[in-house]
Enzyme design. Sequence first.
Site, PDB file in Angstrom:
ATOM      1  CB  CYS A 177      -5.898   4.944   3.646  1.00  0.00           C
ATOM      2  SG  CYS A 177      -4.291   4.667   4.407  1.00  0.00           S
ATOM      3  CG  HIS A 218      -8.234  11.123   5.194  1.00  0.00           C
ATOM      4  ND1 HIS A 218      -7.792  10.566   4.014  1.00  0.00           N
ATOM      5  CD2 HIS A 218      -7.326  10.797   6.138  1.00  0.00           C
ATOM      6  CE1 HIS A 218      -6.648   9.941   4.252  1.00  0.00           C
ATOM      7  NE2 HIS A 218      -6.349  10.064   5.525  1.00  0.00           N
ATOM      8  CB  CYS A 224       0.152   7.227   1.918  1.00  0.00           C
ATOM      9  SG  CYS A 224      -0.417   6.071   3.188  1.00  0.00           S
ATOM     10  CG  HIS A 229      -1.647   1.334   1.340  1.00  0.00           C
ATOM     11  ND1 HIS A 229      -2.763   1.603   0.581  1.00  0.00           N
ATOM     12  CD2 HIS A 229      -1.413   2.442   2.070  1.00  0.00           C
ATOM     13  CE1 HIS A 229      -3.192   2.831   0.866  1.00  0.00           C
ATOM     14  NE2 HIS A 229      -2.385   3.356   1.770  1.00  0.00           N
ATOM     15  CD  GLU A 254      -3.840   7.505   1.583  1.00  0.00           C
ATOM     16  OE1 GLU A 254      -4.809   7.997   2.193  1.00  0.00           O
ATOM     17  OE2 GLU A 254      -2.663   7.730   1.853  1.00  0.00           O
TER      18      GLU A 254
END
Length: 142
Positions: free
Chosen positions: A109, A77, A26, A24, A48
């Site tokens: 995420c 978020h 970001c 993963h 992301e």
Amino acid sequence: LGWALRSFRLVTGKAQPETQIHTHMCYSEFGEILAAIDELDADVISIENARSDDATLESLAAYGYPREVGPGVYDIHSPVVPTAAFIREKLRSFLQHLPPERIWVNPDCGLKTRTWAEVLPSLQHMVEAVRTLRSALADAEG
């Protein structure tokens, strides 16, 4: 960057051939490190993507990234619970860049900043969107 690449390959190098390696990443300037990302040789990269208006996914596709990608379908978020229709349209936009068999469906995420009241319906909508789109794609093929 070279140290990170060597470390990743060292850690994953002993995995059995049938073991699928996921990573993963970001937000970053992916365009500057696409060759290194490719050299990781991960089977699947989740990224992301929701806040970048698909720029990260577009960069990977333009580079010719050959493996599977899990671009985030919604911004974790935000407390907004995405609808199934929103997620389905996001997935349709991904199909402009990758074939469906190379797309993994996931939130942007981790979900630790969200409450259960936000997480559960968001994930339910994500599953609903995938089922609807898979059905539509199957109908279009056959």
